[in-house]
Design a protein around this motif. Structure first.
Motif, PDB file in Angstrom:
ATOM      1  N   HIS A  97      -4.644  43.813   5.897  1.00  0.00           N
ATOM      2  CA  HIS A  97      -4.767  42.472   5.304  1.00  0.00           C
ATOM      3  C   HIS A  97      -4.071  41.434   6.189  1.00  0.00           C
ATOM      4  O   HIS A  97      -3.274  41.772   7.075  1.00  0.00           O
ATOM      5  CB  HIS A  97      -4.206  42.474   3.891  1.00  0.00           C
ATOM      6  CG  HIS A  97      -5.082  43.255   2.953  1.00  0.00           C
ATOM      7  ND1 HIS A  97      -6.096  42.676   2.240  1.00  0.00           N
ATOM      8  CD2 HIS A  97      -5.117  44.577   2.679  1.00  0.00           C
ATOM      9  CE1 HIS A  97      -6.728  43.610   1.547  1.00  0.00           C
ATOM     10  NE2 HIS A  97      -6.145  44.785   1.791  1.00  0.00           N
ATOM     11  N   SER A  98      -4.333  40.173   5.879  1.00  0.00           N
ATOM     12  CA  SER A  98      -3.839  39.110   6.773  1.00  0.00           C
ATOM     13  C   SER A  98      -2.451  38.610   6.400  1.00  0.00           C
ATOM     14  O   SER A  98      -1.739  38.101   7.264  1.00  0.00           O
ATOM     15  CB  SER A  98      -4.815  37.929   6.754  1.00  0.00           C
ATOM     16  OG  SER A  98      -4.764  37.272   5.493  1.00  0.00           O
ATOM     17  N   ALA A  99      -2.081  38.687   5.113  1.00  0.00           N
ATOM     18  CA  ALA A  99      -0.826  38.083   4.610  1.00  0.00           C
ATOM     19  C   ALA A  99      -0.750  36.602   4.987  1.00  0.00           C
ATOM     20  O   ALA A  99       0.316  36.087   5.293  1.00  0.00           O
ATOM     21  CB  ALA A  99       0.396  38.841   5.142  1.00  0.00           C
ATOM     22  N   LEU A 100      -1.898  35.928   4.942  1.00  0.00           N
ATOM     23  CA  LEU A 100      -1.919  34.502   5.310  1.00  0.00           C
ATOM     24  C   LEU A 100      -2.024  33.579   4.097  1.00  0.00           C
ATOM     25  O   LEU A 100      -2.025  32.356   4.244  1.00  0.00           O
ATOM     26  CB  LEU A 100      -3.101  34.220   6.252  1.00  0.00           C
ATOM     27  CG  LEU A 100      -3.012  34.852   7.649  1.00  0.00           C
ATOM     28  CD1 LEU A 100      -4.297  34.602   8.430  1.00  0.00           C
ATOM     29  CD2 LEU A 100      -1.801  34.319   8.428  1.00  0.00           C
ATOM     30  N   SER A 101      -2.124  34.156   2.899  1.00  0.00           N
ATOM     31  CA  SER A 101      -2.376  33.314   1.726  1.00  0.00           C
ATOM     32  C   SER A 101      -1.290  32.264   1.513  1.00  0.00           C
ATOM     33  O   SER A 101      -1.585  31.103   1.198  1.00  0.00           O
ATOM     34  CB  SER A 101      -2.509  34.175   0.470  1.00  0.00           C
ATOM     35  OG  SER A 101      -1.434  35.093   0.406  1.00  0.00           O
ATOM     36  N   GLN A 142       6.965  47.233  -4.751  1.00  0.00           N
ATOM     37  CA  GLN A 142       6.583  46.497  -3.536  1.00  0.00           C
ATOM     38  C   GLN A 142       6.563  44.986  -3.805  1.00  0.00           C
ATOM     39  O   GLN A 142       7.042  44.184  -2.998  1.00  0.00           O
ATOM     40  CB  GLN A 142       5.199  46.983  -3.107  1.00  0.00           C
ATOM     41  CG  GLN A 142       4.596  46.202  -1.977  1.00  0.00           C
ATOM     42  CD  GLN A 142       3.098  46.435  -1.866  1.00  0.00           C
ATOM     43  OE1 GLN A 142       2.616  47.566  -1.897  1.00  0.00           O
ATOM     44  NE2 GLN A 142       2.339  45.363  -1.718  1.00  0.00           N
ATOM     45  N   THR A 143       6.043  44.616  -4.960  1.00  0.00           N
ATOM     46  CA  THR A 143       5.981  43.199  -5.335  1.00  0.00           C
ATOM     47  C   THR A 143       7.385  42.602  -5.437  1.00  0.00           C
ATOM     48  O   THR A 143       7.649  41.508  -4.938  1.00  0.00           O
ATOM     49  CB  THR A 143       5.231  43.068  -6.681  1.00  0.00           C
ATOM     50  OG1 THR A 143       3.892  43.509  -6.475  1.00  0.00           O
ATOM     51  CG2 THR A 143       5.232  41.650  -7.201  1.00  0.00           C
ATOM     52  N   ALA A 146       1.450  41.667  -2.754  1.00  0.00           N
ATOM     53  CA  ALA A 146       0.591  42.837  -3.006  1.00  0.00           C
ATOM     54  C   ALA A 146      -0.800  42.383  -2.605  1.00  0.00           C
ATOM     55  O   ALA A 146      -1.135  41.198  -2.775  1.00  0.00           O
ATOM     56  CB  ALA A 146       0.615  43.242  -4.472  1.00  0.00           C
ATOM     57  N   HIS A 147      -1.605  43.284  -2.062  1.00  0.00           N
ATOM     58  CA  HIS A 147      -2.938  42.807  -1.673  1.00  0.00           C
ATOM     59  C   HIS A 147      -3.854  42.766  -2.890  1.00  0.00           C
ATOM     60  O   HIS A 147      -3.481  43.168  -3.997  1.00  0.00           O
ATOM     61  CB  HIS A 147      -3.486  43.572  -0.460  1.00  0.00           C
ATOM     62  CG  HIS A 147      -3.943  44.986  -0.711  1.00  0.00           C
ATOM     63  ND1 HIS A 147      -4.965  45.298  -1.568  1.00  0.00           N
ATOM     64  CD2 HIS A 147      -3.508  46.168  -0.190  1.00  0.00           C
ATOM     65  CE1 HIS A 147      -5.162  46.607  -1.558  1.00  0.00           C
ATOM     66  NE2 HIS A 147      -4.274  47.153  -0.738  1.00  0.00           N
ATOM     67  N   TYR A 149       4.602  36.395  -6.924  1.00  0.00           N
ATOM     68  CA  TYR A 149       4.004  36.432  -5.586  1.00  0.00           C
ATOM     69  C   TYR A 149       4.340  35.179  -4.785  1.00  0.00           C
ATOM     70  O   TYR A 149       4.338  34.077  -5.331  1.00  0.00           O
ATOM     71  CB  TYR A 149       2.479  36.630  -5.680  1.00  0.00           C
ATOM     72  CG  TYR A 149       2.182  38.030  -6.164  1.00  0.00           C
ATOM     73  CD1 TYR A 149       2.514  39.124  -5.359  1.00  0.00           C
ATOM     74  CD2 TYR A 149       1.689  38.279  -7.432  1.00  0.00           C
ATOM     75  CE1 TYR A 149       2.317  40.425  -5.807  1.00  0.00           C
ATOM     76  CE2 TYR A 149       1.499  39.573  -7.887  1.00  0.00           C
ATOM     77  CZ  TYR A 149       1.814  40.639  -7.063  1.00  0.00           C
ATOM     78  OH  TYR A 149       1.651  41.927  -7.496  1.00  0.00           O
ATOM     79  N   VAL A 150       4.631  35.362  -3.504  1.00  0.00           N
ATOM     80  CA  VAL A 150       5.016  34.201  -2.688  1.00  0.00           C
ATOM     81  C   VAL A 150       3.865  33.203  -2.553  1.00  0.00           C
ATOM     82  O   VAL A 150       4.103  32.017  -2.337  1.00  0.00           O
ATOM     83  CB  VAL A 150       5.498  34.600  -1.272  1.00  0.00           C
ATOM     84  CG1 VAL A 150       6.828  35.308  -1.302  1.00  0.00           C
ATOM     85  CG2 VAL A 150       4.454  35.403  -0.515  1.00  0.00           C
TER      86      VAL A 150
END
Ligand code: FAD
Ligand code: SF4
Length: 527
Positions: A284-288, A376-377, A383-384, A414-415
């Motif tokens: 995943h990108s983790a760009l959100s 994980q969260t 989280a994806h 979520y960030v």
């Protein structure tokens, strides 16, 4: 850019004017090319930025979410100062920062501006709060359309007008054509609109193998200062800060984009639905978060993915899958949010009334999948999509959790959480609480889906294929119970009927056993 006057009222009182325009920059409006700066004068205008305590406390926000917003805002304020602007910045511990409204009133009283200029707020309630403060102060203002998006609020309203159903795929095809993205002579590139059949793979028993290592962004001195203040000022908020490595500047966001395109985009498509214990990111990108704070524009992110395809560095199936998330889903949920607010966050079409289980805030559960995703969260604020939709979201849907309570949880932990994107995903896609506006049938599955797409079940005390008895997987028990509880509503639905037809396989005795076990589970988890 066309300017739209907001509902901000006309100014009533006059006073000593010490600045011409007050340029309000909200925490998720950190675009260096923002229209709020068009024609702004560092000499006559002042920028206002506010870290509101209510934002971190109203919803018990993850420490990393607060830290990300504050660090990115403070870096942006530094950049604005470098451009010559005077920035009036209210930090979270300033006495006036109780709420956005209180700090805004304070600034208006102190600076006596002629008017307020801002980009329209991303959240309905935030715009209302600003409008109220300006109203009280008698200050005129303008809210400019948010040019960050491909599809304006008006353009979405025009697309939606007269449609009986709001299918994302129809919107996405419209966007592809309208913006000439992945189109050749009016036809989709490669001959297909999507490559789902090639995607949606799991890693199988062997697991994901060697994964690309994500480039870590070490927090700089300013970010470290923010992390320390958040620990000090919000000690009881959920989440940890020790692994904080989110991009908080435009430069860092561009580095994160480069890293994704170079190392993960090519395998994004096939593995976007897969999950693996201890591997939060996978491909995943983790760009959100960087996108939502406007450190990145969706256009440049999409363009980079298309370039990678043109250069032969990423296959069409991955690039199309990635583009669909941004050009399709992200724009679509924003359109739904703004055309359905206010009231959307209160919807509860399935009349779900169960409280949110306490373990959502601690990870303290014996269900291995939920424990892994929640741990994980809480550790990362990440989280994806499938972890959110098909683990935490699915469990809440099957259990019958009040959608509003779950909405507040997603907004907190979520960030990347901002209401315009979170609410349609939670209320609509995940919980079917909008009655099918966003997805005509609920996304329901048993524990066997999680078994197929992850390795969580291998380390669990429950058995995903058992629906009743001591080892029954709670997802599977609740799945059949959900089908039974909502049989009348969905069994005749053209797209859902297949799933509900499976109920015919259950004898009356098994139905009774499952119903009892689900009721006991609900009772236990309500405590
Ligand atoms: P990737 O998988 O790499 O996807 C690329 C980008 O596409 C994301 O960065 C994001 O900008 C966009 N995207 C992907 N899926 C969606 C989607 N369903 N809706 C809108 N945009 C999407 N996303 C948020 O940005 N903020 C939220 O508060 C949020 N809440 C969610 C709540 C629930 C219940 C669910 C099911 C999904 C939610 N999402 C939210 C959507 C999605 O899960 C996240 O955008 C994604 O997991 C972020 O990780 P990523 O950047 O690695 O995404
Ligand atoms: Fe989750 Fe059920 Fe699998 Fe356990 S068996 S990990 S509860 S799906």
């Amino acid at each position: 850019m066309a300017h739209r006057k907001s509902s901000l009222p006309a100014r009533a009182a006059s006073g000593t004017v010490s600045c011409r325009k007050l340029l309000l920059v909200l925490g998720d409006q950190l675009d260096r090319r923002s229209a709020v700066l068009d024609g702004a004068s560092p000499e006559h205008d002042r920028v206002l930025m506010i870290e509101a305590r209510s934002e971190s406390r109203r919803i018990h926000s993850h420490k990393a979410r607060s830290a990300l917003f504050f660090a990115a805002m403070r870096h942006h304020a530094g950049w604005l100062r470098d451009q010559g602007f005077t920035v009036d910045y209210y930090e979270i511990d300033s006495p006036e920062s109780d709420s956005l409204g209180s700090a805004l009133m304070h600034a208006i009283g102190r600076l006596r501006p002629e008017m307020l200029t801002m980009i329209e707020a991303g959240e309905f309630g935030v715009q209302q709060e600003i409008d109220r403060a300006c109203d009280l102060a008698g200050l005129p203002g303008e809210a400019l359309p948010d040019g960050h998006f491909y599809c304006s609020r008006d353009a979405f309203a025009a697309w939606r007008k007269g449609r009986r159903t709001l299918v994302m795929e129809h919107f996405y095809r419209h966007m592809r054509k309208h913006h000439s993205i992945l189109m050749d002579d009016g036809k989709p590139t490669g001959g297909q609109w999507n490559y789902d059949r090639q995607n949606r793979k799991s890693f199988g028993r062997k697991g994901p193998g060697l994964l690309p290592v994500q480039a870590r962004l070490a927090p700089d001195a300013l970010t470290r200062k923010v992390l320390a203040s958040v620990e000090r000022l919000l000690p009881d908020n959920p989440g940890q800060l020790s692994g904080f490595a989110w991009p908080v500047t435009r430069e860092q966001a561009l580095d994160a984009l480069d890293d994704f395109v170079a190392h993960r985009l090519a395998a994004f498509g096939p593995f976007q639905d897969a999950m693996w214990d201890g591997e939060p990111l996978l491909y995943h990108s983790a760009l959100s978060a960087a996108l939502n704070l406007k450190l990145l524009s969706p256009r440049e992110v999409v363009e980079r993915a298309l370039e990678a395809h043109r250069a032969g560095a990423a296959p069409l199936s991955s690039v199309e899958g990635f583009v669909r998330q941004i050009l399709g889903w992200r724009e679509y949920v924003r359109g739904i949010y703004w055309s359905e607010m206010p009231g959307y966050t209160e919807r509860n079409a399935l009349d779900a009334q169960q409280p949110l289980p306490g373990f959502y805030w601690s990870g303290d559960t014996d269900m291995a999948c939920l424990r892994a995703v929640i741990d994980q969260t809480l550790a990362l604020g990440y989280a994806h999509h499938i972890q959110r939709l098909m683990v935490t979201g699915l469990f809440a849907l099957l259990l019958g959790v009040r959608p509003r309570a779950l909405h507040e949880w997603y907004l907190a932990v979520y960030v990347d959480a901002v209401e315009w994107v979170e609410a349609p995903n939670t209320i609509g896609m995940s919980q079917h609480a909008d009655g099918g506006l966003l997805g005509s049938k609920p996304y329901v599955a048993s524990g066997r889906y999680i078994e197929r797409m992850s390795n969580y079940c291998a380390g669990c005390r429950y058995a995903p294929h058992e629906a009743s008895g001591a080892r029954a997987c709670p997802f599977t028990t609740l799945y059949w119970d959900f089908l039974m509880r909502h049989e009348a509503r969905f069994s005749g639905h053209p797209r859902a009927a297949m799933q509900w037809r499976m109920l015919e396989r259950l004898g009356q005795a098994e139905r009774t056993r499952i119903g009892r076990q689900a009721a006991a589970l609900r009772q236990r988890l309500a405590r």
